[in-house]
Each structure stands twice: as C-alpha cells, then as structure tokens.
Design a protein around this motif. Sequence first.
Motif, short mmCIF file in Angstrom:
data_model
loop_
_atom_site.label_atom_id
_atom_site.label_comp_id
_atom_site.label_asym_id
_atom_site.label_seq_id
_atom_site.Cartn_x
_atom_site.Cartn_y
_atom_site.Cartn_z
N UNK A 92 40.31 34.69 44.98
CA UNK A 92 39.34 35.48 44.24
C UNK A 92 39.30 35.11 42.76
N UNK A 93 40.39 34.53 42.24
CA UNK A 93 40.35 34.03 40.87
C UNK A 93 39.39 32.86 40.75
N UNK A 94 39.45 31.95 41.74
CA UNK A 94 38.52 30.82 41.76
C UNK A 94 37.08 31.30 41.99
N UNK A 124 36.76 43.79 43.43
CA UNK A 124 37.17 43.00 44.60
C UNK A 124 38.60 42.49 44.44
N UNK A 125 38.97 42.07 43.24
CA UNK A 125 40.31 41.54 43.01
C UNK A 125 41.37 42.64 43.08
N UNK A 126 41.07 43.81 42.53
CA UNK A 126 42.02 44.92 42.60
C UNK A 126 42.21 45.37 44.05
N UNK A 127 41.11 45.43 44.81
CA UNK A 127 41.19 45.84 46.22
C UNK A 127 42.02 44.86 47.04
N UNK A 128 42.02 43.58 46.62
CA UNK A 128 42.77 42.55 47.35
C UNK A 128 44.22 42.46 46.90
N UNK A 129 44.61 43.29 45.94
CA UNK A 129 46.00 43.32 45.52
C UNK A 129 46.35 42.46 44.32
N UNK A 130 45.35 41.95 43.61
CA UNK A 130 45.62 41.15 42.41
C UNK A 130 46.02 42.07 41.26
N UNK A 131 46.90 41.56 40.39
CA UNK A 131 47.32 42.33 39.23
C UNK A 131 46.13 42.61 38.32
#
Length: 425
Positions: A92-94, A124-131
């Motif tokens: 998701x960072x990419x 989307x990134x928070x939901x996927x567990x990203x810091x």
Amino acid sequence: MSIFLLFLILFVLLIIGVPVAVALGVSSLVFILIEGVPSVVVLHNMVNGINSFPLIAIPFFILAGHLMNTGGITNRIFAFARALVGWLPGGLGHVNVGASVVFAGMSGAAVADAGGLGNVEIKAMKDAGYDSDFSVGITAASSTIGPIIPPSLPLVIYGVVADTSIGQLFAAGLIPGLLMAFSLMIMVSWYAKIRNYPKDERFSLSNLWFAFKRAFLPLLTPIIIVVGISTGVFTPTEAAVAAVAYALCLGAFVYRSLSIASVLRVSQETIETTASILLIVASSTIFAWILTANQIADLFAHSLLGFTDNAVLILLIMTLLVLILGCFMETIAAITILVPVLLPVAVQIGIDPVHFGIIMILNLMLGLLTPPVGMVLYVLAKVSNTPFERCVIATAPFLIPLVVVLLLLTFIPSITMWLPNLIYR
C-alpha cells in the motif's frame, strides 16, 4: 533603510500569522508611502500582475482536479495503482506513490493530491495495519509529485513570471517526477523490510486488467494534456480547458457521478481557491516590482558573483536559499518574489531557465513538508486526525530521497532537459 523595513514588516507579519497576500500587500504599501511613490502604481502593478493569458489555466486545472475528485475517479485511480504495485512488499505504500503519480496528471497541486487521495490512502493503510506515521509520511511526500509532473500550477506561475515556455516546463517535469516516485518507492521498500510490512495482494493479470479498464478513461487525462501541448493542438492554457471538459464528460455522462449540485459546489470551491491565488499573485507583483525598481536583483547578483564565480557553488547557495525560504513562504508568493532576483543570476552562470524552474519548484515543494508553513502537513493533520507535530516527525525521513533527487536534478541538467530538448529544440 526602506528596503530593510520592507523585509522586516513582511517577516513579522508572516511570523504572527497574517495571510501571505495581506503581508505582501501591507509591507509593499508601507514602502510606497515612505518613498512617496504615487498610489496609482500599486493598482497598476496589481492589475498587470494578474492580466496574463497563461494564468487562465489556474482555475481550469483546479476545477478539473475537483471534478475528478468529486466524480469518484480518485477511487478508480487508487484501485488501479493497487492492482499494479500492491503485490510488492509494503504494497500500500507503493500504491500510495503510484496513485499520486497518476493523480498528478490531473490536479497539478500537492494540496489537492493530499486532500483528495490522502483520505482514501491513509484509511486503507491504517485498516491494513500500517503504522500511522508511515501512512502519513508517505502520503505527504508523494503529494509533492503533483506539481512536478504536468500539468502543474506552480510551473504555470513560474512560466508567467520568468517569461519561459510553459510547454517546455511541463515536458521538463515528467522525468524528475517519475524519479521522485522511484526514490520514494525505494524508501517504502526499506520501511517494509525493517517493519515487516505485508504485500497488499497477490499479483493477478485479471485483476490488473479489470482495474485498468475501470481507470482507463481517467488515465487518458495526462496523456491528452501532454500530447495535445507537445503536438501543438492546444496551448497549456487551452489544455486546462480541455481537461475540465473531459472531466465533466466523465463525471456527468460516462460515470454519472456528478450532479448539478456537486458541480456548483466544486465551482464555488474553485472560485475561492483561484481568488486567493490571484490575490497572492497581485500582492507579490507589487513586492517584486519594488525589488526590481531598487535593483535588488543586480545587487544580489553582484554580491554572489563577487563571493565566488564557481557555478556549482552559486547553484548550491541559491538552492539552499530557496529551500530555507520555502519553509516560511507560500509557494506562489515565493515564486513571484524570488524568480526576478534569482533567475538573472542563474542565466548569467549558464543555467537554462527551464532547468532552474524545475529545481526551484521541487525546492518549494519540500517547503510544503516543513513547518511553519507546511500546507500539506496541515491538510493531512486534518484528514488523518493526527496532531500537526506528529505529521512533521512522520514526514521527516521521507525528505531524504526527495533531497537526493533534488541534488541529482541540480547537478545533472540532462535529466531535466532531455525531454524538452527532444520535443521543442
């Protein structure tokens, strides 16, 4: 003494939080009253400052970006970027970077990118567990690609002030913008390795094809703009009108996601944004006229060239100066004030105005990621419900790859100039 007072009043007003346009106007007016310059000069310069055909592109590019955002096209772009690069570690960072590259060809503004895509990307990134710090940092950094890849509002302003071909500036921004994206993706890969971030999804040609079909028409927007300008079908200003017409067709007739009420709302937002930009341009035009009339540019050039005649060192000094001032000044105001002072020196040491424009805009984009101005940080603090101070800390590591790209562009002009030389010369 009057010049010293001019800068003193400007910086004091900026420090206490006075709007940039008002600070520029008030400091200029005080100088004019002290020097006894006829007040008609103020009105004359303000009107002339915004009486420019290329500036018509500003409201249309802003409107096109708003229409794309409101029409649900942002989600299609994000889904396509997800299918394209989501399979990489730290997927998701990419995706965040890839979506910004695509959206850059529609909005032309970092704040529009941060406000439009930022909400979708960070959620989307928070939901996927990203810091949270990583999500905010990469979203802020990737938004700076918007004003480098064409179309670009800052490049339009620079082209007007520097009397330089906007078409060549647009062509010059493409490769640097992609280089910025590549450097940020390397940073994302490093974070993914040390923090063990997951891949978003497995690569699938069928998913990629499906996402591509859904995003195909929006993806044509930057192609239409760049090809149209480079082939002479329309000017950069006319390209902005074409972008609005295309966005309206997509939202109203193809996707049926735009209503009359939403069009009226985004039109009002465009008017408000354009009015604030043009007020800054008008006020900074007076300020720039004062600097020119008092030969500040010549004095600066003589002082700098008297200090050293080494072109590399001079370029480094000017880059550092723009980088520092970009932390305290709004982008458009910085362009209209600094270009008349710095560009003559750059030309004198053999730097192409197009090359200098890309260096300057990237410098000022870094200023959007640093306090106290840092408009992108303020937008993301609101979008992500994150304290401003945490946004500053989260974004700081991502400045490293962007500074590396800035240095590469500064000292390897062929990176910037290859495409405009190929197309226009």
